[in-house]
Scaffold this active site. Structure first.
Site, PDB file in Angstrom:
ATOM      1  N   LYS A   1      -4.033  -6.378  -2.921  1.00 46.53           N
ATOM      2  CA  LYS A   1      -3.836  -7.769  -1.443  1.00 46.53           C
ATOM      3  C   LYS A   1      -3.761  -9.317  -2.221  1.00 46.53           C
ATOM      4  O   LYS A   1      -4.209  -9.374  -3.428  1.00 46.53           O
ATOM      5  CB  LYS A   1      -5.367  -7.775  -1.012  1.00 46.53           C
TER       6      LYS A   1
ATOM      7  N   HIS B   1     -13.514  -7.436  10.778  1.00 48.12           N
ATOM      8  CA  HIS B   1     -13.710  -8.410   9.761  1.00 48.12           C
ATOM      9  C   HIS B   1     -14.468  -9.425   9.934  1.00 48.12           C
ATOM     10  O   HIS B   1     -14.077  -9.641  11.279  1.00 48.12           O
ATOM     11  CB  HIS B   1     -12.257  -8.294   9.110  1.00 48.12           C
TER      12      HIS B   1
ATOM     13  N   ASP C   1     -15.042  -4.766   2.270  1.00 49.75           N
ATOM     14  CA  ASP C   1     -15.063  -6.264   3.053  1.00 49.75           C
ATOM     15  C   ASP C   1     -15.190  -5.902   4.270  1.00 49.75           C
ATOM     16  O   ASP C   1     -15.044  -7.587   4.648  1.00 49.75           O
ATOM     17  CB  ASP C   1     -13.211  -6.757   2.778  1.00 49.75           C
ATOM     18  N   ARG C   2     -15.404  -4.978   5.388  1.00 55.70           N
ATOM     19  CA  ARG C   2     -15.644  -4.591   6.314  1.00 55.70           C
ATOM     20  C   ARG C   2     -17.590  -3.733   5.948  1.00 55.70           C
ATOM     21  O   ARG C   2     -17.877  -3.257   5.506  1.00 55.70           O
ATOM     22  CB  ARG C   2     -15.030  -3.620   6.959  1.00 55.70           C
TER      23      ARG C   2
ATOM     24  N   ARG D   1       0.531  -1.063   0.142  1.00 59.29           N
ATOM     25  CA  ARG D   1      -0.121   0.049  -0.048  1.00 59.29           C
ATOM     26  C   ARG D   1       1.064   1.306  -0.273  1.00 59.29           C
ATOM     27  O   ARG D   1       2.390   1.305   0.738  1.00 59.29           O
ATOM     28  CB  ARG D   1      -1.211   0.354   1.661  1.00 59.29           C
TER      29      ARG D   1
ATOM     30  N   ASP E   1     -16.954  -0.345   4.110  1.00 58.29           N
ATOM     31  CA  ASP E   1     -15.922   0.362   3.731  1.00 58.29           C
ATOM     32  C   ASP E   1     -15.429   0.502   2.373  1.00 58.29           C
ATOM     33  O   ASP E   1     -16.140   0.296   1.240  1.00 58.29           O
ATOM     34  CB  ASP E   1     -14.153  -0.174   4.779  1.00 58.29           C
TER      35      ASP E   1
ATOM     36  N   SER F   1      -8.508   0.410   0.546  1.00 59.06           N
ATOM     37  CA  SER F   1      -9.364  -0.204   1.612  1.00 59.06           C
ATOM     38  C   SER F   1     -10.401   1.431   1.925  1.00 59.06           C
ATOM     39  O   SER F   1     -10.645   1.914   0.922  1.00 59.06           O
ATOM     40  CB  SER F   1      -8.933  -0.893   2.647  1.00 59.06           C
ATOM     41  N   HIS F   2     -10.154   2.038   3.148  1.00 60.02           N
ATOM     42  CA  HIS F   2     -10.311   3.638   3.757  1.00 60.02           C
ATOM     43  C   HIS F   2      -9.809   3.703   3.606  1.00 60.02           C
ATOM     44  O   HIS F   2     -10.036   4.906   3.923  1.00 60.02           O
ATOM     45  CB  HIS F   2     -11.231   2.832   5.385  1.00 60.02           C
TER      46      HIS F   2
ATOM     47  N   ASP G   1     -14.060  -0.808   0.163  1.00 62.91           N
ATOM     48  CA  ASP G   1     -13.181  -2.293  -0.824  1.00 62.91           C
ATOM     49  C   ASP G   1     -14.624  -3.228  -0.252  1.00 62.91           C
ATOM     50  O   ASP G   1     -14.436  -4.604  -0.961  1.00 62.91           O
ATOM     51  CB  ASP G   1     -12.226  -2.927  -0.650  1.00 62.91           C
TER      52      ASP G   1
END
Length: 450
Positions: free
Chosen positions: A108, A326, A243-244, A14, A239, A98-99, A241
């Site tokens: 990832k 998560h 995933d949360r 990242r 979030d 992500s966020h 992406d």
């Protein structure tokens, strides 16, 4: 040799686009990843950030240069990429930060079956390969690129794992934060007895309405207000992406991720009596207590998806949850999917007649601070100062599984750990009541921010 230590994190890659991450770098990472994992193909997905499609394509060029094929699924949430990796049995790469703010992007990575690639499971080797910059012969026959849309398959798979067909009708506000939830929610919820009130479903990597980080209270204010305004049964916030997933009840009050972990754990244990449930060290003490009360075996682990997934594989765990919202499922290749956790919450809510606040009350046993971030220039030095202050006190228990966890003889505990992606120390406090939480919080922050 190029030093990439600022870009390669504990469990992903990242950085700032154009400064730390560019097409040349990700092309080299793509080639190194293909050499590491081998096989016939790599599946690639990306989020809605402006830089994501170009970076994903450059990564694909690196992969195909080694003779390995690419399956490009285009726009995807991170858990949709994990679905693709599991269903196709291929290693995968997801382009997202992500966020993080719009200027960031990242990758990832996972092996076939959504198995994690972190520092101890491949990232270090990829970093060394790219840093060395050694010349590699291009494959005599470059790989091919196939574009594949898996959104409908992903949605159908989730609906098979949690049956909502017979629940009472629900009204649910969903805040996608201009992230990938706006892409996946309509397909996943299609045909279910759930009226979705959408907020910020327009895909926009500049995040014009608020940061796509629902753990920060300021980012769920709009969701809370809308839930109250329309009289919804619940609210969901994803979030960037997707995933949360973060949950608020019918009053707009946040439901802690620890309570969601306990709720889902109880449901999974009903299907799998005696199963192992993973919880990271920052989840509430209520989680292992409730797991044990329902005949399960709680296992405590470090923060971070690659560590959780490795521990799930080692123990055969049926489910895992983190304080950061998560949630990991054995039936989803041990990968994290906020969407599946959301479906579990709605199934539990719609399967009985009471409101969400009543349903989750039994899973909230302690008061907590939430995650409090402090920007510091010397993470190690501040942690050492806390260790010195509290370690000298009688009856204090210190634990360094991840950062520093301190259990106090007067009651309560806190964890202080360094961020893997930013110059921050993250503090979490839990105790019997809010005054005790505030006292511990204030004492720790006075030292951290001195």
């Amino acid at each position: 040799m190029r030093d990439l230590s600022g870009v390669f994190k504990a469990y992903d890659i990242r950085g700032v686009v154009g400064e730390q991450i560019d097409a040349d770098l990700v092309r080299a990472v793509g080639a190194a990843f293909a050499r590491l994992v081998g096989g016939s193909a790599v599946v690639i997905g990306h989020d809605m950030r402006d830089s994501s499609p170009g970076l994903a394509d450059a990564f694909g060029e690196g992969v195909t240069s080694t003779g390995v094929n690419v399956v490009n699924i285009g726009l995807a949430s991170t858990d949709m990429l994990y679905y693709a990796s599991g269903a196709l049995d291929l290693p995968g790469a997801m382009f997202t930060a992500s966020h993080n703010p719009a200027k960031y992007n990242g990758i990832k990575l996972c092996r076939a079956g959504a198995a994690p690639v972190g520092q101890d499971s491949g990232l270090t080797e990829i970093q060394a390969d790219v840093e060395a910059g050694a010349a590699h012969d291009a494959a005599a026959e470059p790989g091919t690129v196939e574009r594949k849309n898996l959104l409908a398959d992903y949605a159908e798979h989730l609906r098979k794992l949690v049956d909502l067909s017979s629940i009472r009708p629900l009204k649910v506000v969903v805040d996608a934060g201009n992230g990938m939830g706006g892409h996946t929610v309509p397909s996943v919820f299609a045909g279910l007895p759930v009226e979705v009130v959408p907020m910020y479903f327009e895909l926009d990597g500049s995040f014009p309405n608020h940061e796509a980080n629902p753990l920060d209270p300021k980012n769920i204010v709009d969701l809370q207000a809308k839930v109250r305004e329309v009289g919804a049964d619940a609210g969901l916030a994803f979030d960037g992406d997707a995933d949360r997933c973060f949950v608020v009840d019918e009053h707009g009050d946040p439901v802690s991720p620890s309570a969601i972990t306990a709720l889902v754990a109880v449901r999974e244990l009903a299907k799998n009596p005696g199963g192992v449930v993973i919880h990271n060290l920052i989840t509430s003490d209520a989680v292992p207590e409730i797991v044990a009360e329902h005949g399960g075996t709680p296992v405590r682990t470090r923060v971070g998806h690659s560590f959780i997934k490795q521990e799930m594989a080692r123990t055969g765990a049926i489910f895992g949850g983190e304080h950061s919202a998560h949630y990991y499922f054995r039936d989803f290749w041990r990968a994290d999917t906020g969407m599946l956790a959301a479906l579990h919450v709605l199934a539990a809510l719609g399967g009985q007649g009471g409101p969400l606040s009543d349903l989750t009350r039994d899973y909230n046993r302690y008061a907590a601070s939430g995650e409090i971030n402090s920007t510091v220039t010397d993470q190690a030095g501040r942690l050492a100062a806390i260790r010195a202050e509290f370690g000298s006190r009688a009856g204090v228990e210190l634990d360094e599984l991840d950062g520093l966890t301190v259990r106090l003889p007067e009651g309560g505990w806190f964890n202080l750990r360094a961020s893997n992606t930013e110059p921050l120390l993250r503090l979490n406090v839990e105790a019997a009541d809010q005054p005790r939480v505030a006292a511990i919080r204030d004492e720790v922050l006075a030292i951290v921010r001195a």
